[in-house]
Design an enzyme around this catalytic site. Structure first.
Site, PDB file in Angstrom:
ATOM      1  N   GLY A 152       0.880  -1.383  -0.074  1.00 54.15           N
ATOM      2  CA  GLY A 152      -0.080  -0.009   0.099  1.00 54.15           C
ATOM      3  C   GLY A 152       0.880   1.122   0.146  1.00 54.15           C
ATOM      4  O   GLY A 152       0.783   2.156  -0.884  1.00 54.15           O
ATOM      5  N   ILE A 153       1.920   1.374   0.817  1.00 55.16           N
ATOM      6  CA  ILE A 153       2.524   2.814   0.892  1.00 55.16           C
ATOM      7  C   ILE A 153       3.501   2.689  -0.081  1.00 55.16           C
ATOM      8  O   ILE A 153       3.880   3.813  -0.898  1.00 55.16           O
ATOM      9  CB  ILE A 153       3.345   2.663   2.433  1.00 55.16           C
ATOM     10  CG1 ILE A 153       2.159   2.861   3.422  1.00 55.16           C
ATOM     11  CG2 ILE A 153       4.368   3.936   2.417  1.00 55.16           C
ATOM     12  CD1 ILE A 153       2.923   2.716   4.982  1.00 55.16           C
ATOM     13  N   ASP A 172       9.768  -6.662  -4.585  1.00 52.43           N
ATOM     14  CA  ASP A 172       8.852  -7.256  -3.703  1.00 52.43           C
ATOM     15  C   ASP A 172       8.497  -8.695  -4.247  1.00 52.43           C
ATOM     16  O   ASP A 172       7.949  -8.948  -5.274  1.00 52.43           O
ATOM     17  CB  ASP A 172       7.374  -6.642  -3.735  1.00 52.43           C
ATOM     18  CG  ASP A 172       6.467  -6.973  -2.594  1.00 52.43           C
ATOM     19  OD1 ASP A 172       6.518  -8.013  -2.415  1.00 52.43           O
ATOM     20  OD2 ASP A 172       5.842  -5.968  -2.116  1.00 52.43           O
ATOM     21  N   THR A 233      11.106   4.576   6.549  1.00 51.45           N
ATOM     22  CA  THR A 233       9.811   4.697   7.169  1.00 51.45           C
ATOM     23  C   THR A 233       9.115   3.331   7.945  1.00 51.45           C
ATOM     24  O   THR A 233       7.869   3.440   8.223  1.00 51.45           O
ATOM     25  CB  THR A 233       8.796   5.447   6.528  1.00 51.45           C
ATOM     26  OG1 THR A 233       8.354   4.680   5.379  1.00 51.45           O
ATOM     27  CG2 THR A 233       9.320   6.876   6.151  1.00 51.45           C
ATOM     28  N   ALA A 234       9.970   2.248   7.495  1.00 55.97           N
ATOM     29  CA  ALA A 234       9.238   0.939   7.846  1.00 55.97           C
ATOM     30  C   ALA A 234       9.415   0.561   9.228  1.00 55.97           C
ATOM     31  O   ALA A 234       8.412   0.857  10.024  1.00 55.97           O
ATOM     32  CB  ALA A 234       9.942  -0.189   6.767  1.00 55.97           C
ATOM     33  N   ARG A 235      10.249   0.065   9.470  1.00 58.92           N
ATOM     34  CA  ARG A 235      10.686  -0.317  10.987  1.00 58.92           C
ATOM     35  C   ARG A 235      12.119  -0.602  11.201  1.00 58.92           C
ATOM     36  O   ARG A 235      12.908  -0.803  10.293  1.00 58.92           O
ATOM     37  CB  ARG A 235      10.008  -1.865  11.298  1.00 58.92           C
ATOM     38  CG  ARG A 235       8.784  -1.767  11.330  1.00 58.92           C
ATOM     39  CD  ARG A 235       8.159  -1.267  12.662  1.00 58.92           C
ATOM     40  NE  ARG A 235       6.640  -1.084  13.018  1.00 58.92           N
ATOM     41  CZ  ARG A 235       5.847   0.126  12.612  1.00 58.92           C
ATOM     42  NH1 ARG A 235       6.332   0.834  11.989  1.00 58.92           N
ATOM     43  NH2 ARG A 235       4.597  -0.221  12.866  1.00 58.92           N
ATOM     44  N   ASP A 259      12.963   7.521  10.328  1.00 58.91           N
ATOM     45  CA  ASP A 259      11.623   7.758  11.175  1.00 58.91           C
ATOM     46  C   ASP A 259      11.508   6.461  12.230  1.00 58.91           C
ATOM     47  O   ASP A 259      10.753   6.778  13.244  1.00 58.91           O
ATOM     48  CB  ASP A 259      10.541   7.817  10.225  1.00 58.91           C
ATOM     49  CG  ASP A 259       9.206   8.257  10.891  1.00 58.91           C
ATOM     50  OD1 ASP A 259       9.179   9.424  11.641  1.00 58.91           O
ATOM     51  OD2 ASP A 259       8.269   7.716  10.893  1.00 58.91           O
ATOM     52  N   GLU A 264      13.290   2.284  20.395  1.00 60.63           N
ATOM     53  CA  GLU A 264      12.339   3.594  20.221  1.00 60.63           C
ATOM     54  C   GLU A 264      11.927   4.049  21.652  1.00 60.63           C
ATOM     55  O   GLU A 264      11.255   2.942  22.391  1.00 60.63           O
ATOM     56  CB  GLU A 264      11.069   3.697  19.392  1.00 60.63           C
ATOM     57  CG  GLU A 264      11.624   3.698  18.141  1.00 60.63           C
ATOM     58  CD  GLU A 264      10.545   3.425  16.873  1.00 60.63           C
ATOM     59  OE1 GLU A 264       9.296   3.761  17.520  1.00 60.63           O
ATOM     60  OE2 GLU A 264      10.707   3.292  15.726  1.00 60.63           O
ATOM     61  N   HIS A 283       9.069   8.576  14.668  1.00 54.37           N
ATOM     62  CA  HIS A 283       8.260   7.551  14.332  1.00 54.37           C
ATOM     63  C   HIS A 283       6.886   8.428  14.047  1.00 54.37           C
ATOM     64  O   HIS A 283       5.831   8.199  14.474  1.00 54.37           O
ATOM     65  CB  HIS A 283       7.947   6.607  15.119  1.00 54.37           C
ATOM     66  CG  HIS A 283       7.147   5.525  14.497  1.00 54.37           C
ATOM     67  ND1 HIS A 283       7.735   3.961  15.124  1.00 54.37           N
ATOM     68  CD2 HIS A 283       6.336   5.123  13.635  1.00 54.37           C
ATOM     69  CE1 HIS A 283       6.782   3.310  14.304  1.00 54.37           C
ATOM     70  NE2 HIS A 283       6.382   3.894  13.515  1.00 54.37           N
ATOM     71  N   GLY A 286       3.822   8.307   9.661  1.00 56.18           N
ATOM     72  CA  GLY A 286       2.324   8.133   9.153  1.00 56.18           C
ATOM     73  C   GLY A 286       1.338   8.855   9.916  1.00 56.18           C
ATOM     74  O   GLY A 286       0.034   8.926  10.013  1.00 56.18           O
TER      75      GLY A 286
END
Ligand code: NAD
Length: 310
Positions: A152-153, A172, A233-235, A259, A264, A283, A286
């Site tokens: 999606g992102i 992917d 921006t994933a993990r 991010d 964290e 973070h 989103g």
């Protein structure tokens, strides 16, 4: 009455909409009080979390009435989904509701890092004039962005990047070569190492699972172009932070925006501290006002719908 515990921040109108039908315990900082969280879920039929509340076996054991978990976001790495399934607990992520916020973060930080000229506020205000040093910035149009993960992102980011005149590649393995996602989007399919070698901007959009943990390590960073930039921006666990810091310090990479972090909040003694051309955010990729409204109202609706038709 059905009891809903919300352990992290949620848009207030969505909380009020839950109060119309449920007994709601909204305590946005409950996530920071693990013992309190375990005590409050004892009587909960539903729990609503963001990414910081650990919904693990310990919490499930403390929540015998729990039947539904709402996730104000999409990554499910803080939720033991297998244990939830085994216990018959439904899990609802806010799929799609914050994709635009993340995609805008990605193209914005890509532009800032490629141009390299927006972080000069302190110098200019101090009367310095770093014009020569900053006149080597790059334009975004015509550059190649490589998306690792084309869900999606990744797809939303591809659309925005194409609007800016970027060429878009993606990796992917779950998408077959003849999947419509490739032909419909005009995005080029690549193996990971080829993508890393071709892209001027590499942006990560994979979930954190065993196969993606440490995916971008020292060897993969070394495959990137020396002036390329990396955006995560994933993990946090997807990138080796020490290897990234070393690459930035050695000038083997053009820059990075992170991010998300392995731990964290980021620890003050992180090797990332002081690395050049590095944008760090807490973070929030989103999280915008608009996405918070969308995510919160979507999860409120899912929880209401679940208890209407369990
Ligand atoms: P998604 O499930 O729609 O897409 C993830 C894609 O990654 C899937 O298409 C999957 O096939 C692919 N994938 C899985 N393993 C892969 C691998 N080894 N290599 C390449 N691709 C792989 O998820 P999404 O909505 O696009 O979100 C992606 C991730 O972004 C989430 O899992 C979450 O961790 C993160 N996220 C972060 C924020 C933030 O605030 N920073 C916000 C939302 C999401």
């Amino acid at each position: 009455m059905t009891r809903v515990v919300v352990s992290e921040f949620m848009d207030l109108p969505a909380v009020e909409s839950l109060r119309d039908v449920f007994d709601v315990d909204y305590t946005p900082d409950l996530v920071d009080d693990r013992a309190g969280l375990l005590a409050r879920v004892a009587g909960a039929d539903a729990l609503i979390v963001r990414n910081r509340s650990r919904v693990d076996r310990e919490l499930l054991a403390a929540a015998p009435r729990l039947r539904a978990v709402g996730r104000l976001g999409v990554g499910l790495d803080n939720i033991d989904t297998a244990a939830c399934e085994a216990a018959g607990i439904a899990v609802f992520p806010a799929t799609g509701a914050n994709s635009l916020a993340v995609a805008e973060y990605v193209v914005a930080t890509a532009m800032v890092l490629l141009r390299g000229a927006y972080l000069s506020g302190n110098e200019v205000a101090a009367g310095q004039w770093p014009r020569a040093r900053m006149s080597q910035g790059r334009e975004t149009a015509g550059k190649t962005i490589g998306l690792v993960g084309f869900g999606g992102i990744g797809r939303m980011t591809a659309k925005l990047a194409q609007c800016l005149g970027m060429r878009v590649l993606a990796h992917d393995p779950a998408l077959a070569p003849d999947a419509r996602a490739w032909s419909d989007s005009g995005v080029g399919r690549r193996e990971l190492d080829a993508l890393l070698a071709e892209a001027d901007v590499v942006s990560l959009h994979v979930p954190l699972v065993d196969s993606t943990r440490g995916l971008i390590d020292a060897a993969r960073l070394a495959r990137m172009k020396p002036e390329a930039v990396l955006i995560n921006t994933a993990r946090g666990g997807v990138v080796d932070e020490a290897a990234l810091a070393a690459a930035l310090q050695a000038g083997r990479l053009g820059g990075a925006a992170l991010d998300v972090f392995e731990s964290e909040p980021l620890r003050a003694d992180s090797p990332l501290a002081g690395a050049p051309n590095l944008i760090l955010t807490p973070h929030i990729g989103g999280v915008t006002r608009e996405s918070n409204e969308r995510v919160s109202s979507l999860i409120a609706e899912r929880i209401r719908g679940f208890f209407r038709n369990p």
